[in-house]
Design an enzyme around this catalytic site. Structure first.
Site, short mmCIF file in Angstrom:
data_model
loop_
_atom_site.label_atom_id
_atom_site.label_comp_id
_atom_site.label_asym_id
_atom_site.label_seq_id
_atom_site.Cartn_x
_atom_site.Cartn_y
_atom_site.Cartn_z
N ASN A 1 2.25 23.34 20.05
CA ASN A 1 3.46 23.21 19.23
C ASN A 1 4.23 21.92 19.52
O ASN A 1 4.68 21.25 18.59
CB ASN A 1 4.38 24.42 19.44
CG ASN A 1 3.74 25.71 18.94
OD1 ASN A 1 2.65 25.67 18.37
ND2 ASN A 1 4.39 26.83 19.15
N HIS B 1 19.71 2.30 -23.41
CA HIS B 1 19.13 3.23 -24.39
C HIS B 1 17.92 2.62 -25.07
O HIS B 1 17.60 2.95 -26.22
CB HIS B 1 20.17 3.63 -25.45
CG HIS B 1 21.52 3.93 -24.88
ND1 HIS B 1 21.84 5.16 -24.35
CD2 HIS B 1 22.61 3.14 -24.71
CE1 HIS B 1 23.08 5.11 -23.90
NE2 HIS B 1 23.56 3.90 -24.09
N SER C 1 -11.81 -1.24 -22.38
CA SER C 1 -12.16 0.05 -22.96
C SER C 1 -13.66 0.13 -23.13
O SER C 1 -14.32 -0.87 -23.40
CB SER C 1 -11.46 0.19 -24.31
OG SER C 1 -12.14 1.12 -25.13
N LYS D 1 -9.66 -4.54 -25.79
CA LYS D 1 -8.60 -3.96 -24.97
C LYS D 1 -8.43 -4.65 -23.62
O LYS D 1 -9.38 -4.99 -22.94
CB LYS D 1 -8.91 -2.48 -24.70
CG LYS D 1 -8.82 -1.62 -25.95
CD LYS D 1 -7.39 -1.41 -26.39
CE LYS D 1 -6.80 -0.24 -25.63
NZ LYS D 1 -5.42 0.00 -26.06
N ASN E 1 -6.04 -3.29 -20.78
CA ASN E 1 -5.10 -2.22 -20.44
C ASN E 1 -4.55 -2.40 -19.03
O ASN E 1 -5.31 -2.67 -18.10
CB ASN E 1 -5.79 -0.86 -20.52
CG ASN E 1 -6.28 -0.55 -21.92
OD1 ASN E 1 -5.69 -0.99 -22.91
ND2 ASN E 1 -7.37 0.20 -22.01
N GLU F 1 -0.01 1.90 -14.95
CA GLU F 1 0.08 3.31 -15.33
C GLU F 1 -0.19 4.21 -14.14
O GLU F 1 0.48 5.24 -13.95
CB GLU F 1 -0.90 3.62 -16.46
CG GLU F 1 -0.50 2.93 -17.75
CD GLU F 1 -1.55 3.10 -18.84
OE1 GLU F 1 -1.20 3.60 -19.91
OE2 GLU F 1 -2.71 2.74 -18.62
N TYR G 1 8.36 27.88 16.02
CA TYR G 1 7.19 27.42 15.27
C TYR G 1 6.55 28.54 14.46
O TYR G 1 6.41 29.66 14.93
CB TYR G 1 6.16 26.85 16.27
CG TYR G 1 4.86 26.42 15.61
CD1 TYR G 1 4.71 25.13 15.11
CD2 TYR G 1 3.80 27.31 15.46
CE1 TYR G 1 3.54 24.74 14.48
CE2 TYR G 1 2.62 26.93 14.85
CZ TYR G 1 2.50 25.64 14.36
OH TYR G 1 1.34 25.26 13.74
N GLN H 1 1.52 24.03 9.93
CA GLN H 1 0.25 23.30 10.03
C GLN H 1 -0.04 22.54 8.73
O GLN H 1 -0.65 21.47 8.76
CB GLN H 1 -0.89 24.28 10.34
CG GLN H 1 -2.26 23.64 10.37
CD GLN H 1 -3.25 24.49 11.14
OE1 GLN H 1 -3.20 24.54 12.36
NE2 GLN H 1 -4.13 25.18 10.43
N1 ARG Z 1 -2.76 22.79 14.32
C1 ARG Z 1 -1.47 23.32 14.56
C2 ARG Z 1 -0.43 22.62 13.65
O1 ARG Z 1 -0.79 21.69 13.03
C3 ARG Z 1 -1.09 23.16 15.97
C4 ARG Z 1 -0.15 24.17 16.48
C5 ARG Z 1 -0.77 25.51 16.58
N2 ARG Z 1 0.07 26.32 17.35
C6 ARG Z 1 -0.06 27.65 17.46
N3 ARG Z 1 0.76 28.24 18.20
N4 ARG Z 1 -1.00 28.29 16.85
O2 ARG Z 1 0.71 23.00 13.53
#
Ligand code: ARG
Length: 468
Positions: free
Chosen positions: A118, A164, A285, A291, A293, A298, A325, A330
């Protein structure tokens, strides 16, 4: 000490569980297909973490050396595409750690001390976002430079401005070009400002609440060039607003580019003929041989869809997430990594289009006497003769209607006709008529005339020096 029970799967963290995920579940759990792109940051973070672990006595010097050498080796194999990646390992963090343990054994098993995926993924994303911002900023600056250069070379062409989409007042072409530079400047400033919130080191936050290991967080932050460490582990592991912000910055930039692209598409049509684009940025084209383009314009205009989608995606991802978390996070990479690549290419190509485009002054001047671009200036001429603006506005409105019915421009009306509308008009009125004269008379700073263009160009040329 090696693991007491052999895990059924290759996952080093699966001992708690009695069943392995099936293939579809593994696929859902995995992010390695996208986060493999973060490997350099993951490894840099691990080197810094290991270096600190040695400092606080968790790793010996020999173990640290083995870890660092092993990580370098893993990086080289990922770089060359020779590392066999097991998707069951889910993400880049586990792929790198497993490869390391495979190579160096026991010291590799100590690397994850005081760390969680995390805080590791939060770190990787911050390192990545910091580089992405630096890279994008350079590309924005380059595009701004190309626009300023063109304003220097072809900025003095008198052209219509539009509100406009109807002809409004005459301006110099440089005024239009530097308007795009202003938009991009705000985009650049947003990136610079957002970078200060990115540049904070989350490592040491662990999974959510930190660790009992006395990590030296400041040393890790210093090694990785961060300005500071995060203050709150719960926030640091679950916050992604720095990515939402980056997505907004890119959505706004993409929106600016879409407006520029739309202008330039129109200006390069046969109907306008204001602008000639280099063939290198056009396509033809398969059926219509004539053409040319401007597909690149775009596509750049269209990339705003991807950028806005990424922003909406990121906001939706974080909305209502409880504190701490959640695995939803992810998928942050699935929005942010592609949009950075998309906008990178849009900025590179936009700079190419600008630096090879040429205004067509002869075509622009051909139509300048249409659309009564000098009507406002004529009303202001009357103001200078003591007429109240609202009265002047009415007088000129009447004159425009009269001229239109005669198929003439205001400057083609006789002095007699003009004086019939308002006797305060004298022969000096000619200095306020025609687009070419009007741009000479703009008074305040920031307007579309010569003096103001000179001031703006001087400003940007100084600014460009400071970017170098
Ligand atoms: N691959 C996970 C992410 O991108 C990493 C964290 C995973 N953590 C967990 N407690 N399962 O967030």
């Amino acid at each position: 000490m090696s693991a007491m029970n052999q895990p059924k799967s290759s996952k080093p963290w699966q001992h708690r569980l009695s069943a392995d995920p099936d293939q579809a579940t593994s696929h859902l759990l995995a992010s390695i297909d996208v986060d493999v792109a973060l490997y350099k940051y993951d490894i840099a973070g691990s080197v810094a973490h290991a270096t600190m672990l040695q400092k606080i006595g968790i790793l010996t010097k020999a173990e640290l050396d083995a870890v660092v050498a092993g990580l370098k080796d893993v990086a080289a194999d990922i770089e060359s595409g020779t590392l066999a990646i097991d998707p069951a390992l889910e993400d880049i963090h586990m792929v790198v750690e497993s490869a390391l343990i495979q190579r160096i054994g026991e010291p590799g098993r100590k690397l994850h001390t005081g760390r969680s995926r995390n805080d590791q993924v939060a770190l990787d994303l911050r390192l990545w976002a910091r580089d992405a911002i630096d890279d994008l900023l350079e590309l924005v600056r380059n595009l701004q430079r190309c626009l300023v250069d063109l304003a220097g070379e072809q900025g003095q062409i008198v052209m219509p401005s539009y509100t406009h989409m109807q002809r409004a007042q005459p301006i110099l072409s440089g005024h239009l070009l530097l308007a795009y530079v202003e938009m991009l400047e705000r985009d650049a400033q947003r990136l610079i400002d957002g970078r200060t919130r990115v540049n904070i080191c989350p490592l040491g936050s662990g999974a959510i609440a930190g660790t009992s290991i006395p990590l030296d967080r400041l040393s890790v932050a210093a090694q990785l060039g961060f300005a500071d460490i995060s203050r709150n582990s719960l926030d640091a592991t679950s916050d992604r607003d720095f990515l939402v912000e980056l997505c907004f910055d890119l959505a706004m930039m993409a929106t600016h580019l879409s407006r520029w692209g739309e202008d330039w598409l129109l200006f390069s049509t046969t109907e306008f003929g204001f602008l000639e684009l280099s063939d290198a940025y056009c396509t033809s084209s398969s059926m219509m041989p004539q053409k040319k383009n401007a597909d690149t314009l775009e596509l750049i205009r269209g990339k705003s869809a991807s950028a806005i989608a990424a922003l909406v995606g990121m906001l939706t991802l974080v909305k209502s997430l409880p504190s701490g978390y959640g695995r939803d996070l992810q998928d942050d990479k699935r929005f942010t990594l592609p949009v950075v690549a998309t906008m990178r290419s849009a900025l590179v190509v936009a700079a190419g289009i600008v630096s090879t485009a040429r205004f067509r002054p002869e075509r622009i001047s051909q139509g300048l006497d249409r659309g009564f671009l000098d009507a406002t200036a004529l009303a202001e001429y009357l103001v200078n003769k003591g007429v109240a603006f609202r009265t002047a506005h009415q007088v000129v409105g009447g004159l425009v209607a009269q001229a239109e019915s005669l198929g003439k421009s205001l400057s083609e009306l006789s002095l007699e006709t003009l004086r019939q509308a308002c006797e305060k008009i004298g022969p000096d009125v000619q200095d306020s008529l025609t687009a070419a004269n009007v741009v000479k008379n703009y008074a305040p700073s920031g307007a579309g005339g010569y003096q103001q263009l000179k001031e703006q160009l001087a400003f940007w040329r100084e600014a460009i020096k400071s970017w170098a």
